[in-house]
Design a protein around this motif. Structure first.
Motif, PDB file in Angstrom:
ATOM      1  N   VAL A   1       0.845  -1.197   0.000  1.00 54.70           N
ATOM      2  CA  VAL A   1       0.000   0.000   0.000  1.00 54.70           C
ATOM      3  C   VAL A   1       0.883   1.251   0.000  1.00 54.70           C
ATOM      4  N   ASN A   2       1.896   1.245   0.837  1.00 56.33           N
ATOM      5  CA  ASN A   2       2.819   2.390   0.869  1.00 56.33           C
ATOM      6  C   ASN A   2       3.461   2.617  -0.500  1.00 56.33           C
ATOM      7  N   ARG A   3       3.916   1.538  -1.100  1.00 59.03           N
ATOM      8  CA  ARG A   3       4.584   1.650  -2.408  1.00 59.03           C
ATOM      9  C   ARG A   3       3.634   2.225  -3.453  1.00 59.03           C
ATOM     10  N   GLY A   4       2.400   1.759  -3.448  1.00 60.90           N
ATOM     11  CA  GLY A   4       1.440   2.246  -4.423  1.00 60.90           C
ATOM     12  C   GLY A   4       1.119   3.721  -4.234  1.00 60.90           C
ATOM     13  N   ILE A   5       0.908   4.127  -2.990  1.00 61.09           N
ATOM     14  CA  ILE A   5       0.580   5.527  -2.713  1.00 61.09           C
ATOM     15  C   ILE A   5       1.720   6.440  -3.135  1.00 61.09           C
ATOM     16  N   LEU A   6       2.950   6.062  -2.802  1.00 57.38           N
ATOM     17  CA  LEU A   6       4.089   6.908  -3.164  1.00 57.38           C
ATOM     18  C   LEU A   6       4.317   6.930  -4.678  1.00 57.38           C
ATOM     19  N   GLU A   7       4.005   5.827  -5.349  1.00 53.58           N
ATOM     20  CA  GLU A   7       4.138   5.795  -6.806  1.00 53.58           C
ATOM     21  C   GLU A   7       3.113   6.718  -7.464  1.00 53.58           C
ATOM     22  N   ALA A   8       1.884   6.692  -6.966  1.00 49.35           N
ATOM     23  CA  ALA A   8       0.847   7.571  -7.515  1.00 49.35           C
ATOM     24  C   ALA A   8       1.173   9.038  -7.216  1.00 49.35           C
ATOM     25  N   HIS A   9       1.732   9.288  -6.045  1.00 50.18           N
ATOM     26  CA  HIS A   9       2.141  10.666  -5.719  1.00 50.18           C
ATOM     27  C   HIS A   9       3.232  11.141  -6.681  1.00 50.18           C
ATOM     28  N   ALA A  10       4.193  10.283  -6.972  1.00 53.56           N
ATOM     29  CA  ALA A  10       5.259  10.654  -7.906  1.00 53.56           C
ATOM     30  C   ALA A  10       4.706  10.912  -9.301  1.00 53.56           C
ATOM     31  N   ALA A  11       3.600  10.230  -9.636  1.00 51.85           N
ATOM     32  CA  ALA A  11       2.975  10.419 -10.944  1.00 51.85           C
ATOM     33  C   ALA A  11       2.094  11.658 -10.991  1.00 51.85           C
ATOM     34  N   GLY A  12       1.880  12.302  -9.835  1.00 55.92           N
ATOM     35  CA  GLY A  12       1.082  13.517  -9.784  1.00 55.92           C
ATOM     36  C   GLY A  12      -0.410  13.298  -9.615  1.00 55.92           C
ATOM     37  N   THR A  13      -0.811  12.057  -9.304  1.00 55.97           N
ATOM     38  CA  THR A  13      -2.237  11.775  -9.177  1.00 55.97           C
ATOM     39  C   THR A  13      -2.671  11.468  -7.746  1.00 55.97           C
ATOM     40  N   VAL A  14      -1.783  11.638  -6.796  1.00 50.52           N
ATOM     41  CA  VAL A  14      -2.119  11.631  -5.367  1.00 50.52           C
ATOM     42  C   VAL A  14      -1.381  12.799  -4.732  1.00 50.52           C
ATOM     43  N   SER A  15      -2.117  13.658  -4.038  1.00 47.49           N
ATOM     44  CA  SER A  15      -1.497  14.840  -3.429  1.00 47.49           C
ATOM     45  C   SER A  15      -1.488  14.777  -1.908  1.00 47.49           C
ATOM     46  N   SER A  16      -2.187  13.796  -1.356  1.00 50.46           N
ATOM     47  CA  SER A  16      -2.379  13.731   0.092  1.00 50.46           C
ATOM     48  C   SER A  16      -2.587  12.276   0.482  1.00 50.46           C
ATOM     49  N   ALA A  17      -2.279  11.954   1.732  1.00 56.29           N
ATOM     50  CA  ALA A  17      -2.485  10.590   2.221  1.00 56.29           C
ATOM     51  C   ALA A  17      -2.843  10.622   3.692  1.00 56.29           C
ATOM     52  N   SER A  18      -3.530   9.580   4.129  1.00 51.22           N
ATOM     53  CA  SER A  18      -3.949   9.468   5.527  1.00 51.22           C
ATOM     54  C   SER A  18      -3.239   8.287   6.159  1.00 51.22           C
ATOM     55  N   MET A  19      -2.509   8.542   7.242  1.00 51.71           N
ATOM     56  CA  MET A  19      -1.610   7.577   7.854  1.00 51.71           C
ATOM     57  C   MET A  19      -2.268   6.804   8.990  1.00 51.71           C
ATOM     58  N   MET A  20      -2.086   5.480   8.968  1.00 48.89           N
ATOM     59  CA  MET A  20      -2.531   4.598  10.057  1.00 48.89           C
ATOM     60  C   MET A  20      -1.330   4.336  10.962  1.00 48.89           C
ATOM     61  N   VAL A  21      -1.374   4.843  12.185  1.00 49.44           N
ATOM     62  CA  VAL A  21      -0.181   4.814  13.026  1.00 49.44           C
ATOM     63  C   VAL A  21       0.024   3.483  13.751  1.00 49.44           C
ATOM     64  N   ALA A  22      -1.034   2.685  13.872  1.00 45.83           N
ATOM     65  CA  ALA A  22      -0.903   1.413  14.582  1.00 45.83           C
ATOM     66  C   ALA A  22      -0.846   0.228  13.628  1.00 45.83           C
ATOM     67  N   ALA A  23      -0.636   0.499  12.356  1.00 40.65           N
ATOM     68  CA  ALA A  23      -0.606  -0.547  11.338  1.00 40.65           C
ATOM     69  C   ALA A  23       0.814  -1.088  11.161  1.00 40.65           C
ATOM     70  N   PRO A  24       0.942  -2.277  10.566  1.00 39.16           N
ATOM     71  CA  PRO A  24       2.259  -2.934  10.492  1.00 39.16           C
ATOM     72  C   PRO A  24       3.330  -2.171   9.724  1.00 39.16           C
ATOM     73  N   ALA A  25       2.939  -1.397   8.719  1.00 40.61           N
ATOM     74  CA  ALA A  25       3.932  -0.726   7.876  1.00 40.61           C
ATOM     75  C   ALA A  25       4.027   0.764   8.161  1.00 40.61           C
ATOM     76  N   PHE A  26       3.667   1.181   9.380  1.00 43.99           N
ATOM     77  CA  PHE A  26       3.749   2.596   9.753  1.00 43.99           C
ATOM     78  C   PHE A  26       5.187   3.113   9.647  1.00 43.99           C
ATOM     79  N   GLY A  27       6.126   2.377  10.215  1.00 44.65           N
ATOM     80  CA  GLY A  27       7.524   2.811  10.175  1.00 44.65           C
ATOM     81  C   GLY A  27       8.043   2.931   8.754  1.00 44.65           C
ATOM     82  N   ASP A  28       7.696   1.968   7.917  1.00 42.98           N
ATOM     83  CA  ASP A  28       8.094   2.011   6.509  1.00 42.98           C
ATOM     84  C   ASP A  28       7.503   3.240   5.828  1.00 42.98           C
ATOM     85  N   ALA A  29       6.242   3.545   6.138  1.00 45.44           N
ATOM     86  CA  ALA A  29       5.580   4.697   5.530  1.00 45.44           C
ATOM     87  C   ALA A  29       6.269   5.997   5.934  1.00 45.44           C
ATOM     88  N   VAL A  30       6.611   6.117   7.203  1.00 46.10           N
ATOM     89  CA  VAL A  30       7.277   7.331   7.681  1.00 46.10           C
ATOM     90  C   VAL A  30       8.603   7.534   6.955  1.00 46.10           C
TER      91      VAL A  30
END
Length: 272
Positions: A20-49
């Motif tokens: 999920v993190n990889r997809g969101i950051l890829e879409a952001h790099a493509a200019g089609t995601v400008s914002s994201a909502s972070m889940m702090v207690a999820a397994p990949a929180f540290g990776d997302a940060v």
């Protein structure tokens, strides 16, 4: 020239899983995601940060409150995750429990140096009676400028999605009765909202383009759930292939081309 609509394309569930993190950051790099909502207690929180810090310093990041899926950060006896909706509708949720858990999740986000641009929630839990007043009060006190108002526009052409929209409208109206006047003003400032009709749709790209063609005047938040399936996601959520379909739609050249026509400007919540 027609007036320019402002559009926040927000990806929910950042931190849910590495894919999920990889997809969101890829879409952001493509200019089609400008914002994201972070889940702090999820397994990949540290990776997302770490990925946001290194790859996406311009991405607007908010808090994706999780009161329905993950493990609470605090002791919240009136918030059993598997029965939250039922207890909320029955008036059996303790506002102090909601406030304490929300504050803990917000603190976890700010502790890693992220100042949230907005607040929303997993499966729109914050729209429920007994929960919205506490979330609005916390956002007001913490000076978070935007709380999602998940009120999409129903259509007779899409009865399934429209049923979900109408349920959210009803829950929101009921929940507002418990919200203090000053906090209601905060909620009223939220942008228009779109995205429910795209979830799980077989023609998600067609619907996305149609949504972009019919944005209301002012500011709109478009909710998306892009991502790539992986083992971490499979352990938590059935919405998997659908994330990849949304990911594919956001990377379609037709979508990028549509966003550059000049009548829509993609922004983050910090720009509105």
């Amino acid at each position: 020239m027609p007036p320019v609509r402002l559009l926040v394309i927000n990806a929910d569930d950042l931190g849910f899983a590495p894919g999920v993190n990889r997809g969101i950051l890829e879409a952001h790099a493509a200019g089609t995601v400008s914002s994201a909502s972070m889940m702090v207690a999820a397994p990949a929180f540290g990776d997302a940060v770490e990925r946001v810090r290194s790859e996406a310093p311009k991405l607007g990041v908010g808090l994706h409150l999780d009161l329905v899926a993950g493990r609470p950060l605090t002791s919240v006896p009136s918030l059993p995750l598997d029965a939250l909706a039922r207890r909320a509708l029955a008036g059996q949720v303790d506002a102090a429990d909601v406030r304490r858990e929300c504050e803990a999740q917000l603190a976890a986000l700010t502790a890693v140096g992220i100042k949230p641009t907005h607040i929303d929630s997993h499966r729109h839990a914050h729209a429920m009676p007994g929960i919205l007043p506490a979330v609005a009060a916390m956002a007001y006190d913490a000076q978070v400028p935007v709380v999602r108002r998940p009120l999409d526009s129903p259509s007779l052409l899409d009865p399934l999605a429209s049923t979900k929209m109408l349920v959210l409208h009803a829950a929101w109206r009921t929940a507002l009765h418990g919200v203090a006047p000053a906090h209601r003003a905060l909620l009223a400032r939220a942008p228009h909202f779109r995205g429910i009709a795209l979830q799980g749709a077989p023609d998600v790209c067609v619907r996305l383009l149609a949504t972009l063609d019919h944005l209301p005047l002012g500011v709109t938040e478009l909710m998306m759930h892009p991502g790539y399936d992986d083992a971490v996601l499979a352990e938590q959520d059935p919405y998997r292939a659908e994330r990849e379909a949304e990911m594919k739609a956001l990377l379609e050249p037709a979508v990028s081309k549509r966003l550059t026509r000049g009548d829509v400007r993609v922004v983050s919540f910090r720009e509105i």
